[in-house]
Design a protein around this motif. Structure first.
Motif, PDB file in Angstrom:
ATOM      1  N   ASP A  46     -17.776 -34.335  -3.760  1.00 11.67           N
ATOM      2  CA  ASP A  46     -16.396 -34.811  -3.926  1.00 11.67           C
ATOM      3  C   ASP A  46     -16.163 -35.448  -5.294  1.00 11.67           C
ATOM      4  O   ASP A  46     -15.154 -35.182  -5.957  1.00 11.67           O
ATOM      5  CB  ASP A  46     -16.050 -35.824  -2.829  1.00 11.67           C
ATOM      6  N   LYS A  47     -17.111 -36.284  -5.743  1.00  9.52           N
ATOM      7  CA  LYS A  47     -16.946 -36.945  -7.039  1.00  9.52           C
ATOM      8  C   LYS A  47     -16.963 -35.933  -8.186  1.00  9.52           C
ATOM      9  O   LYS A  47     -16.231 -36.071  -9.163  1.00  9.52           O
ATOM     10  CB  LYS A  47     -18.034 -37.995  -7.240  1.00  9.52           C
ATOM     11  N   GLU A  50     -13.688 -34.185  -8.752  1.00 12.10           N
ATOM     12  CA  GLU A  50     -12.753 -34.967  -9.567  1.00 12.10           C
ATOM     13  C   GLU A  50     -13.041 -34.793 -11.051  1.00 12.10           C
ATOM     14  O   GLU A  50     -12.119 -34.701 -11.875  1.00 12.10           O
ATOM     15  CB  GLU A  50     -12.849 -36.450  -9.178  1.00 12.10           C
ATOM     16  N   ARG A  53     -11.680 -31.421 -12.449  1.00 10.23           N
ATOM     17  CA  ARG A  53     -10.232 -31.335 -12.664  1.00 10.23           C
ATOM     18  C   ARG A  53      -9.848 -31.733 -14.086  1.00 10.23           C
ATOM     19  O   ARG A  53      -8.911 -31.189 -14.666  1.00 10.23           O
ATOM     20  CB  ARG A  53      -9.509 -32.221 -11.651  1.00 10.23           C
TER      21      ARG A  53
END
Length: 201
Positions: A46-47, A50, A53
């Protein structure tokens, strides 16, 4: 490199490795750089999502302007040994990837019965200093499994063919049976390139 070290210390990922091709497009392989990022579980990505992106592949805008990332693949680590950064300055890395002719499940059985015993024997006999063996989680991509082979220096890399041949002759009959059919029935011939590891100074 400093940014990757920072992300590692912050727990964005478990570990990473950056390999840069020693020669331009050797063997017609289009990759100039490979970045391997390790996570304990898929949920831990998940990190990194980020990061992607804002900075695809973790690269800053200045680098992205020169050469954007070719692709991203999600793989499962089937086996690994060594590959620490301590001897990276002298080490030679061989990046080889293969495409299955069989379904993924059958290919995974082949890798575990043929590739893994061979790599383990190479490390035991000091042909390799270390390796990483990765299975692509998805079919329909450029590669099905990938091997990162670490040689301690250029001398051991130069002797790899003769040394590997000696060790292969000692492997069991089941391994030899797979060896006889691998190219025609199980996988395509390998693609790959020689690389150097980029490590923090």
């Amino acid at each position: 490199m400093a940014q990757f070290e920072k992300w590692k210390s912050e727990g964005v990922f478990k570990d990473y490795m950056i390999l840069f091709a020693s020669y331009v497009h050797i063997n017609s392989v289009p990759w100039d750089m490979l970045i391997r990022i390790d996570f304990d579980t898929y949920g831990d990505t998940d990190k990194w999502r980020e990061v992607e992106r804002a900075m695809p592949a973790g690269l800053p805008p200045k680098i992205l302007a020169i050469g954007p990332p070719e692709n991203l693949n999600v793989g499962e680590t089937l086996d690994a040994s060594g590959m620490s950064s301590r001897g990276a300055a002298k080490a030679v890395y061989d990046v080889s990837y293969y495409k299955f002719k069989v379904p993924l499940a059958a290919g995974k059985d082949f890798v575990q019965g043929y590739v893994t015993p061979q790599l383990q024997a190479f490390v035991k006999e000091s042909v390799l200093a270390g390796y990483g063996l990765y299975l692509n989680k998805y079919e329909g991509t450029d590669w099905s499994y990938l091997i990162l082979s670490e040689y301690s220096d250029t001398k051991t890399f130069e002797l790899r063919v003769s040394n590997k041949s000696k060790i292969r002759s000692l492997l069991d009959p089941a391994w030899k049976a797979l060896n006889d059919i691998k190219t025609e029935h199980i996988r395509d011939e390998p693609h790959g390139f020689i690389a150097e590891r980029i490590v923090p100074r």
